[in-house]
Design a protein around this motif. Structure first.
Motif, PDB file in Angstrom:
ATOM      1  N   ASN A 147      39.097  40.475  31.583  1.00  0.00           N
ATOM      2  CA  ASN A 147      40.345  40.673  30.845  1.00  0.00           C
ATOM      3  C   ASN A 147      41.552  40.319  31.705  1.00  0.00           C
ATOM      4  OD1 ASN A 147      41.781  41.964  28.414  1.00  0.00           O
ATOM      5  ND2 ASN A 147      42.623  43.152  30.112  1.00  0.00           N
ATOM      6  N   HIS A 148      41.489  40.713  32.984  1.00  0.00           N
ATOM      7  CA  HIS A 148      42.600  40.435  33.903  1.00  0.00           C
ATOM      8  C   HIS A 148      42.809  38.931  34.069  1.00  0.00           C
ATOM      9  CE1 HIS A 148      45.238  40.900  37.372  1.00  0.00           C
ATOM     10  NE2 HIS A 148      44.450  40.094  38.058  1.00  0.00           N
ATOM     11  N   ALA A 149      41.727  38.200  34.327  1.00  0.00           N
ATOM     12  CA  ALA A 149      41.843  36.762  34.563  1.00  0.00           C
ATOM     13  C   ALA A 149      42.316  36.017  33.308  1.00  0.00           C
ATOM     14  CB  ALA A 149      40.502  36.202  35.036  1.00  0.00           C
ATOM     15  N   ILE A 150      41.757  36.375  32.156  1.00  0.00           N
ATOM     16  CA  ILE A 150      42.177  35.704  30.921  1.00  0.00           C
ATOM     17  C   ILE A 150      43.634  36.024  30.617  1.00  0.00           C
ATOM     18  CG2 ILE A 150      41.828  35.629  28.412  1.00  0.00           C
ATOM     19  CD1 ILE A 150      38.838  35.946  28.937  1.00  0.00           C
ATOM     20  N   GLY A 151      44.055  37.248  30.927  1.00  0.00           N
ATOM     21  CA  GLY A 151      45.463  37.595  30.742  1.00  0.00           C
ATOM     22  C   GLY A 151      46.375  36.731  31.597  1.00  0.00           C
ATOM     23  N   ASP A 159      27.466  45.507  38.513  1.00  0.00           N
ATOM     24  CA  ASP A 159      28.831  45.784  38.065  1.00  0.00           C
ATOM     25  C   ASP A 159      29.679  46.298  39.216  1.00  0.00           C
ATOM     26  OD1 ASP A 159      30.508  45.753  35.648  1.00  0.00           O
ATOM     27  OD2 ASP A 159      30.688  47.904  35.982  1.00  0.00           O
ATOM     28  N   ARG A 160      29.064  47.075  40.096  1.00  0.00           N
ATOM     29  CA  ARG A 160      29.790  47.572  41.270  1.00  0.00           C
ATOM     30  C   ARG A 160      30.188  46.415  42.176  1.00  0.00           C
ATOM     31  NH1 ARG A 160      28.129  52.622  45.188  1.00  0.00           N
ATOM     32  NH2 ARG A 160      28.782  53.774  43.344  1.00  0.00           N
ATOM     33  N   VAL A 161      29.322  45.433  42.316  1.00  0.00           N
ATOM     34  CA  VAL A 161      29.646  44.261  43.140  1.00  0.00           C
ATOM     35  C   VAL A 161      30.802  43.489  42.510  1.00  0.00           C
ATOM     36  CG1 VAL A 161      28.806  42.028  43.966  1.00  0.00           C
ATOM     37  CG2 VAL A 161      27.346  44.054  44.133  1.00  0.00           C
ATOM     38  N   VAL A 162      30.780  43.327  41.190  1.00  0.00           N
ATOM     39  CA  VAL A 162      31.872  42.632  40.503  1.00  0.00           C
ATOM     40  C   VAL A 162      33.189  43.371  40.711  1.00  0.00           C
ATOM     41  CG1 VAL A 162      32.776  41.969  38.243  1.00  0.00           C
ATOM     42  CG2 VAL A 162      30.377  41.545  38.794  1.00  0.00           C
ATOM     43  N   ARG A 163      33.132  44.696  40.701  1.00  0.00           N
ATOM     44  CA  ARG A 163      34.355  45.483  40.919  1.00  0.00           C
ATOM     45  C   ARG A 163      34.914  45.230  42.310  1.00  0.00           C
ATOM     46  NH1 ARG A 163      32.468  50.090  39.912  1.00  0.00           N
ATOM     47  NH2 ARG A 163      33.336  50.360  37.827  1.00  0.00           N
ATOM     48  N   GLY A 164      34.061  45.232  43.332  1.00  0.00           N
ATOM     49  CA  GLY A 164      34.519  45.014  44.688  1.00  0.00           C
ATOM     50  C   GLY A 164      35.287  46.203  45.235  1.00  0.00           C
ATOM     51  N   ASP A 165      35.910  45.987  46.391  1.00  0.00           N
ATOM     52  CA  ASP A 165      36.630  47.059  47.081  1.00  0.00           C
ATOM     53  C   ASP A 165      38.149  46.899  47.010  1.00  0.00           C
ATOM     54  OD1 ASP A 165      34.106  47.941  47.911  1.00  0.00           O
ATOM     55  OD2 ASP A 165      34.198  46.748  49.745  1.00  0.00           O
ATOM     56  N   GLU A 184      43.489  34.694  43.933  1.00  0.00           N
ATOM     57  CA  GLU A 184      43.053  35.896  44.636  1.00  0.00           C
ATOM     58  C   GLU A 184      41.938  36.631  43.896  1.00  0.00           C
ATOM     59  OE1 GLU A 184      42.654  39.000  47.375  1.00  0.00           O
ATOM     60  OE2 GLU A 184      43.337  36.920  47.515  1.00  0.00           O
ATOM     61  N   THR A 185      42.025  36.705  42.568  1.00  0.00           N
ATOM     62  CA  THR A 185      41.000  37.468  41.848  1.00  0.00           C
ATOM     63  C   THR A 185      39.631  36.820  41.971  1.00  0.00           C
ATOM     64  OG1 THR A 185      40.542  38.684  39.799  1.00  0.00           O
ATOM     65  CG2 THR A 185      41.234  36.417  39.549  1.00  0.00           C
ATOM     66  N   PHE A 186      39.567  35.476  41.984  1.00  0.00           N
ATOM     67  CA  PHE A 186      38.273  34.826  42.152  1.00  0.00           C
ATOM     68  C   PHE A 186      37.843  34.808  43.623  1.00  0.00           C
ATOM     69  CE2 PHE A 186      39.411  33.352  37.916  1.00  0.00           C
ATOM     70  CZ  PHE A 186      38.225  33.601  37.251  1.00  0.00           C
ATOM     71  N   ALA A 187      38.804  34.801  44.522  1.00  0.00           N
ATOM     72  CA  ALA A 187      38.458  34.939  45.945  1.00  0.00           C
ATOM     73  C   ALA A 187      37.893  36.330  46.207  1.00  0.00           C
ATOM     74  CB  ALA A 187      39.693  34.694  46.811  1.00  0.00           C
ATOM     75  N   GLN A 188      38.450  37.357  45.539  1.00  0.00           N
ATOM     76  CA  GLN A 188      37.913  38.713  45.668  1.00  0.00           C
ATOM     77  C   GLN A 188      36.457  38.763  45.212  1.00  0.00           C
ATOM     78  OE1 GLN A 188      40.351  41.348  43.393  1.00  0.00           O
ATOM     79  NE2 GLN A 188      42.020  41.420  44.898  1.00  0.00           N
ATOM     80  N   LEU A 189      36.171  38.138  44.071  1.00  0.00           N
ATOM     81  CA  LEU A 189      34.810  38.138  43.548  1.00  0.00           C
ATOM     82  C   LEU A 189      33.861  37.472  44.535  1.00  0.00           C
ATOM     83  CD1 LEU A 189      32.748  38.654  41.330  1.00  0.00           C
ATOM     84  CD2 LEU A 189      33.505  36.528  40.224  1.00  0.00           C
ATOM     85  N   ARG A 190      34.265  36.363  45.104  1.00  0.00           N
ATOM     86  CA  ARG A 190      33.418  35.687  46.098  1.00  0.00           C
ATOM     87  C   ARG A 190      33.175  36.583  47.298  1.00  0.00           C
ATOM     88  NH1 ARG A 190      34.904  33.464  50.787  1.00  0.00           N
ATOM     89  NH2 ARG A 190      33.402  32.049  51.803  1.00  0.00           N
ATOM     90  N   ARG A 191      34.224  37.222  47.811  1.00  0.00           N
ATOM     91  CA  ARG A 191      34.067  38.079  48.986  1.00  0.00           C
ATOM     92  C   ARG A 191      33.103  39.227  48.707  1.00  0.00           C
ATOM     93  NH1 ARG A 191      39.765  37.010  49.698  1.00  0.00           N
ATOM     94  NH2 ARG A 191      40.347  38.955  48.636  1.00  0.00           N
ATOM     95  N   PRO A 211      41.877  46.112  44.887  1.00  0.00           N
ATOM     96  CA  PRO A 211      42.527  46.175  43.569  1.00  0.00           C
ATOM     97  C   PRO A 211      42.825  44.777  43.048  1.00  0.00           C
ATOM     98  CG  PRO A 211      44.094  46.706  45.312  1.00  0.00           C
ATOM     99  CD  PRO A 211      42.751  46.613  45.971  1.00  0.00           C
ATOM    100  N   LEU A 212      42.719  44.613  41.742  1.00  0.00           N
ATOM    101  CA  LEU A 212      43.042  43.321  41.145  1.00  0.00           C
ATOM    102  C   LEU A 212      44.506  42.979  41.429  1.00  0.00           C
ATOM    103  CD1 LEU A 212      41.225  43.698  37.708  1.00  0.00           C
ATOM    104  CD2 LEU A 212      40.556  42.211  39.609  1.00  0.00           C
ATOM    105  N   PRO A 213      44.789  41.715  41.763  1.00  0.00           N
ATOM    106  CA  PRO A 213      46.166  41.342  42.124  1.00  0.00           C
ATOM    107  C   PRO A 213      47.096  41.342  40.922  1.00  0.00           C
ATOM    108  CG  PRO A 213      44.760  39.396  42.025  1.00  0.00           C
ATOM    109  CD  PRO A 213      43.856  40.572  41.855  1.00  0.00           C
ATOM    110  N   HIS A 214      48.278  41.887  41.126  1.00  0.00           N
ATOM    111  CA  HIS A 214      49.301  41.920  40.074  1.00  0.00           C
ATOM    112  C   HIS A 214      50.639  41.532  40.708  1.00  0.00           C
ATOM    113  CE1 HIS A 214      46.893  43.824  36.875  1.00  0.00           C
ATOM    114  NE2 HIS A 214      46.338  44.531  37.849  1.00  0.00           N
ATOM    115  N   THR A 215      51.002  40.272  40.591  1.00  0.00           N
ATOM    116  CA  THR A 215      52.307  39.797  41.052  1.00  0.00           C
ATOM    117  C   THR A 215      52.931  39.001  39.911  1.00  0.00           C
ATOM    118  OG1 THR A 215      51.581  37.651  41.924  1.00  0.00           O
ATOM    119  CG2 THR A 215      51.288  39.560  43.369  1.00  0.00           C
TER     120      THR A 215
END
Length: 219
Positions: free
Chosen positions: A124-128, A69-75, A90-97, A77-81
């Motif tokens: 929740n963020h991605a589905i939103g 779960d910590r890896v999924v969280r990453g370092d 960006e959110t899926f690129a973050q997960l890959r990184r 912040p989830l993108p909000h534009t």
């Protein structure tokens, strides 16, 4: 074969916490892989009795799930534009990184269903974002699954190489591109026509593929 990391200075009484245990467990797994991790190895690393770990995590699996779960969280912040497509990319690129920063844990993330707070937050963020882009709920759910499986599969392919290198040499090296495809053009003309593209950097391949999926989803 289990590897016990070097002993550190004894952890002061009363300072043991879930955060410290996860930080230390991540160090062990990053170096020796999941196969090199045990409660005994964690206790030795912190110079504590391994039974003390069970006051914070009931089982080894529970601790590994918290690491995943910590890896999924990453370092990051989830993108909000105001651009759902850019935020999805960006959110899926973050997960890959994040997966590639901890390649030995990528298979754990892939095998275990989301159950931690970070997993639910990213989902929740991605589905939103998909719903904000005008997708009906059923399509948003299917689109999210497609993007998630693409990202996990791509990152796992890259992580396997890096994890194998860490296990064999004890250090991390850049992920090498896929081996060039070599085949007779007369027998496999379509494959031969695109063969050079398989040698592009994996990061380039990931972002190009992600762009194709988002374009197909009309986002």
């Amino acid at each position: 074969m289990e590897t016990t990391p070097p002993r550190h200075t004894r952890t002061p009484r009363g300072t043991l916490s879930r955060g410290l245990l996860l930080d230390t467990a991540m160090e062990i797994v990053d170096i020796g892989g999941v196969g090199g991790f045990s409660m005994r190895a964690l206790g030795a690393r912190l110079s504590i009795d391994p039974t003390a770990v069970y006051r914070h995590f009931r089982t080894k699996n529970e601790l590994l799930e918290a690491l995943a779960d910590r890896v999924v969280r990453g370092d990051e912040p989830l993108p909000h534009t105001d651009d759902p497509r850019a935020d999805l990319r960006e959110t899926f690129a973050q997960l890959r990184r994040s997966l590639l920063r901890h390649p030995t844990l990528a298979p754990i993330v892939l095998r275990r269903p989301p159950g931690g707070e970070a997993s639910w937050e990213r989902t929740n963020h991605a589905i939103g974002l998909l719903r904000d882009a005008g997708m009906p709920d059923r399509d948003a759910a299917n689109a999210f699954a497609t993007l998630l499986f693409y990202t996990l599969g791509h990152a796992l392919t890259e992580a396997r190489h890096t994890a194998a290198t860490i296990a064999s040499k004890g250090l991390e090296v850049p992920v090498t591109p896929a081996t060039a495809v070599s085949s007779a053009a007369s027998r496999y003309p379509h494959l031969a026509a695109v063969a050079d593209h398989f040698d592009e950097p994996m990061e380039t391949q990931f972002h190009d593929g992600l762009g194709l999926i988002l374009a197909a989803l009309a986002i």
